[in-house]
Design a protein around this motif. Structure first.
Motif, PDB file in Angstrom:
ATOM      1  N   ILE A  49       0.867  -1.162   0.000  1.00 13.33           N
ATOM      2  CA  ILE A  49       0.000   0.000   0.000  1.00 13.33           C
ATOM      3  C   ILE A  49       0.910   1.220   0.000  1.00 13.33           C
ATOM      4  N   LYS A  50       0.747   2.087  -0.997  1.00 18.60           N
ATOM      5  CA  LYS A  50       1.684   3.201  -1.144  1.00 18.60           C
ATOM      6  C   LYS A  50       0.956   4.459  -1.601  1.00 18.60           C
ATOM      7  N   PRO A  51       1.484   5.623  -1.239  1.00 25.03           N
ATOM      8  CA  PRO A  51       0.843   6.884  -1.637  1.00 25.03           C
ATOM      9  C   PRO A  51       0.802   7.020  -3.149  1.00 25.03           C
ATOM     10  N   GLY A  57      10.000   6.485  -1.127  1.00 22.84           N
ATOM     11  CA  GLY A  57       9.383   5.342  -0.465  1.00 22.84           C
ATOM     12  C   GLY A  57       8.642   5.695   0.803  1.00 22.84           C
ATOM     13  N   ASN A  58       8.453   6.997   1.072  1.00 18.72           N
ATOM     14  CA  ASN A  58       7.739   7.405   2.284  1.00 18.72           C
ATOM     15  C   ASN A  58       6.291   6.908   2.243  1.00 18.72           C
ATOM     16  N   GLY A  59       5.832   6.374   3.363  1.00 17.42           N
ATOM     17  CA  GLY A  59       4.441   5.957   3.469  1.00 17.42           C
ATOM     18  C   GLY A  59       4.124   4.584   2.932  1.00 17.42           C
ATOM     19  N   VAL A  60       5.116   3.856   2.434  1.00 14.85           N
ATOM     20  CA  VAL A  60       4.857   2.526   1.882  1.00 14.85           C
ATOM     21  C   VAL A  60       4.658   1.519   3.014  1.00 14.85           C
ATOM     22  N   MET A  61       3.627   0.693   2.874  1.00 14.55           N
ATOM     23  CA  MET A  61       3.298  -0.333   3.864  1.00 14.55           C
ATOM     24  C   MET A  61       3.098  -1.668   3.156  1.00 14.55           C
ATOM     25  N   SER A  62       3.221  -2.750   3.905  1.00 17.89           N
ATOM     26  CA  SER A  62       2.921  -4.067   3.341  1.00 17.89           C
ATOM     27  C   SER A  62       1.979  -4.821   4.266  1.00 17.89           C
ATOM     28  N   VAL A  63       1.165  -5.667   3.668  1.00 17.83           N
ATOM     29  CA  VAL A  63       0.283  -6.556   4.421  1.00 17.83           C
ATOM     30  C   VAL A  63       0.519  -7.975   3.920  1.00 17.83           C
ATOM     31  N   GLU A  64       0.853  -8.852   4.844  1.00 17.09           N
ATOM     32  CA  GLU A  64       1.041 -10.270   4.509  1.00 17.09           C
ATOM     33  C   GLU A  64      -0.066 -11.080   5.167  1.00 17.09           C
ATOM     34  N   TYR A  84       5.029  -1.249   8.578  1.00 12.00           N
ATOM     35  CA  TYR A  84       5.252   0.122   8.124  1.00 12.00           C
ATOM     36  C   TYR A  84       6.272   0.765   9.047  1.00 12.00           C
ATOM     37  N   GLU A  85       7.071   1.677   8.458  1.00 13.21           N
ATOM     38  CA  GLU A  85       8.173   2.281   9.193  1.00 13.21           C
ATOM     39  C   GLU A  85       8.977   1.152   9.859  1.00 13.21           C
ATOM     40  N   GLN A  86       9.128   1.202  11.182  1.00 17.59           N
ATOM     41  CA  GLN A  86       9.839   0.126  11.881  1.00 17.59           C
ATOM     42  C   GLN A  86       8.870  -0.760  12.675  1.00 17.59           C
ATOM     43  N   LYS A  87       7.590  -0.653  12.371  1.00 18.23           N
ATOM     44  CA  LYS A  87       6.569  -1.315  13.179  1.00 18.23           C
ATOM     45  C   LYS A  87       5.955  -2.507  12.464  1.00 18.23           C
ATOM     46  N   GLN A 106      -4.826   8.796   6.495  1.00 16.08           N
ATOM     47  CA  GLN A 106      -5.192  10.186   6.810  1.00 16.08           C
ATOM     48  C   GLN A 106      -5.923  10.888   5.664  1.00 16.08           C
ATOM     49  N   GLY A 107      -6.786  10.128   4.993  1.00 14.47           N
ATOM     50  CA  GLY A 107      -7.601  10.717   3.941  1.00 14.47           C
ATOM     51  C   GLY A 107      -6.893  10.957   2.622  1.00 14.47           C
ATOM     52  N   LYS A 108      -5.616  10.594   2.521  1.00 14.89           N
ATOM     53  CA  LYS A 108      -4.865  10.806   1.281  1.00 14.89           C
ATOM     54  C   LYS A 108      -5.088   9.641   0.323  1.00 14.89           C
ATOM     55  N   GLU A 109      -4.842   9.886  -0.957  1.00  9.42           N
ATOM     56  CA  GLU A 109      -5.018   8.847  -1.970  1.00  9.42           C
ATOM     57  C   GLU A 109      -3.848   7.866  -1.922  1.00  9.42           C
ATOM     58  N   TYR A 110      -4.195   6.590  -1.813  1.00  7.14           N
ATOM     59  CA  TYR A 110      -3.195   5.518  -1.793  1.00  7.14           C
ATOM     60  C   TYR A 110      -3.574   4.462  -2.824  1.00  7.14           C
ATOM     61  N   LEU A 111      -2.571   3.709  -3.245  1.00  8.13           N
ATOM     62  CA  LEU A 111      -2.782   2.559  -4.115  1.00  8.13           C
ATOM     63  C   LEU A 111      -2.497   1.291  -3.332  1.00  8.13           C
ATOM     64  N   ILE A 112      -3.140   0.212  -3.744  1.00 10.76           N
ATOM     65  CA  ILE A 112      -2.827  -1.110  -3.199  1.00 10.76           C
ATOM     66  C   ILE A 112      -2.400  -1.979  -4.374  1.00 10.76           C
TER      67      ILE A 112
END
Length: 267
Positions: A49-51, A57-64, A84-87, A106-112
C-alpha cells in the motif's frame, strides 16, 4: 521546453494498462479501498500500500496474509501482518486491519498493489532501476540498470531507506547463468523503451523515466512503478566505468536536465 513530470502513480499505471503488451508486466493495482483490500488479499498473500503521490518510499506499507490451522474449529484461520516504518502489527480480521490503515492514510489517496516476492542477494531482497532517456536525436534509449538491495528489516530498497546500490550482474548471477542474466538485461532495456513510448503518447514532453523493476523467483519481470524524475547520481557515484555516466549526462544535458539538482527530488 520544460521536462514533463507526472507525480500520480495511478495516472501512469492506467496509461500503461492500455497497452496489452505492457499490461502483463504490471502487478494487480487498485486505488485503495476496503473492497480493493479484500479483493487483492483473496488472490495474493502479500500486498503493498503506497501513496499515489510521494517520493523516497515514504508511506509505503505491506500486508502479509498468514493462514494457520485452527485445531479447535478444524478450519483454517487468517491473520494479517501489517508492516510500516519500523513497526509490525497483527490483525485477526480485515475490518480491524482496514480501520488501522484508514487512520494511517489520513484521507490521502493511496494505491494497493499485488506484492512481489523479490529475488534476494546475500539474503536480502533487491529490485532494479532501469533508466531510459531521450537521446539527442529524439530516440528513447535505456542507458543503464542498477540494483537496489534492501537494508535489514526494511520493506523497500531505495537509498533513503538505507538500501545499497549494487551492480546488475552479481545480483542476477546468484540465481542464473550469465547468458540468462544477459537475456533479461536485453528485455529490460527494451521494456524501458516501450514504457517510455507508451507514456509519451499522453505526456509528449517526457524526456526521462526510471522503471522500478521486481523479478520474482520464476524470473518474471514486474513493473512496480515508473518515475519521471529519476535520480541520476547513482550512475555517477557507483559505476567505475565513466562512459556509462558520460552517456547519461550527455543525454540529460541535451534535453535540459539540471544535473546540479538531480539529487534533490526523485519521482
Amino acid at each position: 521546453m520544460a521536462i514533463q513530470r507526472v507525480a500520480s502513480k495511478w495516472a501512469k499505471t492506467k496509461i500503461l494498462l492500455k497497452n496489452k503488451g505492457l499490461a502483463s508486466y504490471i502487478p494487480a493495482t487498485r486505488q485503495y479501498s476496503f473492497e480493493a483490500l479484500e479483493e487483492l488479499l483473496n488472490t495474493h498473500t502479500l500486498v503493498y500500500i503506497k501513496p499515489d503521490r510521494g517520493t523516497y518510499g515514504n508511506g509505503v506499507m505491506s500486508v502479509e496474509q498468514i493462514e494457520s490451522q485452527n485445531e479447535e474449529e478444524s478450519a483454517a484461520s487468517k491473520t494479517y501482518k501489517l508492516r510500516y516504518e519500523q513497526k509490525t502489527e497483527t490483525f485477526q480480521s480485515l475490518d480491524s486491519l482496514h480501520r488501522t490503515l484508514n487512520s494511517l492514510l489520513q484521507g490521502k489517496e493511496y494505491l494497493i498493489q499485488q506484492g512481489i516476492h523479490l529475488l534476494r542477494y546475500q539474503g536480502r531482497p533487491f529490485d532494479l532501476r532501469v533508466l531510459t532517456q531521450r537521446s539527442p536525436s529524439g530516440q528513447w534509449v535505456s542507458t543503464g540498470i542498477i540494483g537496489r538491495v534492501a537494508a535489514k528489516n526494511k520493506i523497500i530498497t531505495n537509498h533513503h531507506s538505507g538500501g545499497t546500490v549494487q551492480h546488475y550482474k552479481p545480483l542476477m548471477l546468484e540465481h542464473m547463468t550469465a547468458e540468462e542474466a544477459e537475456n533479461i538485461r536485453r528485455e529490460l532495456h527494451e521494456l524501458g523503451v516501450n514504457v517510455a513510448g507508451q507514456l509519451q503518447k499522453s505526456y509528449p514532453n517526457l524526456k526521462e523515466i526510471g522503471l522500478d523493476i521486481a523479478i520474482d523467483g520464476r524470473w518474471n519481470i514486474w513493473i512496480l512503478e515508473v518515475n519521471t524524475k529519476p535520480a541520476l547520481f547513482p550512475f555517477k557515484k557507483f559505476f567505475k566505468d565513466p562512459s556509462i555516466y558520460n552517456k547519461v549526462k550527455k543525454y540529460a544535458s541535451a534535453y535540459g536536465r539540471n544535473l546540479s539538482s538531480s539529487t534533490k527530488k526523485v519521482r
